[in-house]
Scaffold this motif. Structure first.
Motif, PDB file in Angstrom:
ATOM      1  N   THR A   1      -4.777  -0.200   7.011  1.00  0.00           N
ATOM      2  CA  THR A   1      -5.756  -1.486   6.667  1.00  0.00           C
ATOM      3  C   THR A   1      -5.121  -2.455   6.151  1.00  0.00           C
ATOM      4  O   THR A   1      -5.378  -3.838   6.720  1.00  0.00           O
ATOM      5  CB  THR A   1      -6.845  -0.946   5.384  1.00  0.00           C
ATOM      6  OG1 THR A   1      -7.252   0.317   6.341  1.00  0.00           O
ATOM      7  CG2 THR A   1      -7.922  -1.771   5.524  1.00  0.00           C
ATOM      8  N   SER A   2      -4.095  -2.157   5.320  1.00  0.00           N
ATOM      9  CA  SER A   2      -3.394  -3.419   4.575  1.00  0.00           C
ATOM     10  C   SER A   2      -2.366  -4.170   5.730  1.00  0.00           C
ATOM     11  O   SER A   2      -2.314  -5.444   5.715  1.00  0.00           O
ATOM     12  CB  SER A   2      -2.485  -2.601   3.305  1.00  0.00           C
ATOM     13  OG  SER A   2      -1.594  -3.828   2.852  1.00  0.00           O
TER      14      SER A   2
ATOM     15  N   ALA B   1      -4.838   3.669   4.214  1.00  0.00           N
ATOM     16  CA  ALA B   1      -4.668   2.621   3.433  1.00  0.00           C
ATOM     17  C   ALA B   1      -3.775   1.561   3.858  1.00  0.00           C
ATOM     18  O   ALA B   1      -3.838   0.407   3.672  1.00  0.00           O
ATOM     19  CB  ALA B   1      -4.582   2.897   2.031  1.00  0.00           C
TER      20      ALA B   1
ATOM     21  N   ALA C   1       0.922  -1.192  -0.146  1.00  0.00           N
ATOM     22  CA  ALA C   1      -0.073   0.154  -0.152  1.00  0.00           C
ATOM     23  C   ALA C   1       0.992   1.285   0.071  1.00  0.00           C
ATOM     24  O   ALA C   1       2.069   1.101   0.394  1.00  0.00           O
ATOM     25  CB  ALA C   1      -0.905   0.331   1.406  1.00  0.00           C
TER      26      ALA C   1
ATOM     27  N   GLY D   1      -7.394  10.225  -0.127  1.00  0.00           N
ATOM     28  CA  GLY D   1      -7.835   9.718   1.280  1.00  0.00           C
ATOM     29  C   GLY D   1      -6.702  10.052   2.352  1.00  0.00           C
ATOM     30  O   GLY D   1      -5.651  11.086   2.039  1.00  0.00           O
TER      31      GLY D   1
END
Length: 126
Positions: free
Chosen positions: A102-103, A99, A87, A94
Motif C-alpha cells: 500500500t505504501s 502495508a 512501512a 496484519g
C-alpha cells in the motif's frame, strides 16, 4: 608388442572417435566395459540402488538449499524496499507485505502526480 598395440588401440581409438563423432567414445567404452558393469550391477544391486537414492537425496537437498537462499534474499530485499517506503514488511498485526504494498503504491501515485504537475507547469511556461 601386442599389449602396447592393444592398449593404444583401446585408448587412442576411444579418444579419436570421441573427437570426431560425439558419443562414439562412450559407446566404445560401453562395449568394452559394459559386461563388467552389468555383472557388477547384478551382484551389487542393493548398493547401486542406495547410491542412486543417495544421489537423488543430495540433489533434492541442494535444490532446497537454493530455494531457502532465494527466499532469504527476497525477504531481505523486501525489508529494504519496505523500509525505504516507510512501512514494515512483516508487521506484528496484519498480513505480511500488505502495508508495504500500500505504501509503495501510494508513493508511485504521488510520483506520477508530481511528474504530471511538473509537465503542466513547464507547458505553461513556454
Amino acid at each position: 608388442m601386442s599389449t602396447i598395440l592393444s592398449w593404444l588401440l583401446a585408448h587412442a581409438l576411444t579418444a579419436g572417435l570421441s573427437a570426431l563423432v560425439p558419443g562414439a567414445g562412450i559407446v566404445l567404452l560401453g562395449m568394452r566395459y559394459g559386461a563388467d558393469v552389468l555383472e557388477w550391477l547384478s551382484t551389487h544391486r542393493q548398493d547401486a540402488v542406495m547410491l542412486l537414492l543417495a544421489g537423488i537425496a543430495a540433489g533434492i537437498y541442494a535444490w532446497g538449499a537454493i530455494g531457502r537462499h532465494d527466499r532469504d534474499a527476497l525477504v531481505a530485499w523486501s525489508n529494504q524496499v519496505c523500509a525505504s517506503a516507510g512501512a514494515e514488511f512483516a508487521p506484528e498485526k496484519g498480513k505480511r507485505g500488505q502495508a508495504c504494498a500500500t505504501s509503495v503504491a501510494q508513493l508511485a501515485r504521488d510520483r506520477l502526480a508530481t511528474v504530471q504537475q511538473s509537465a503542466q507547469v513547464l507547458a505553461k511556461a513556454q
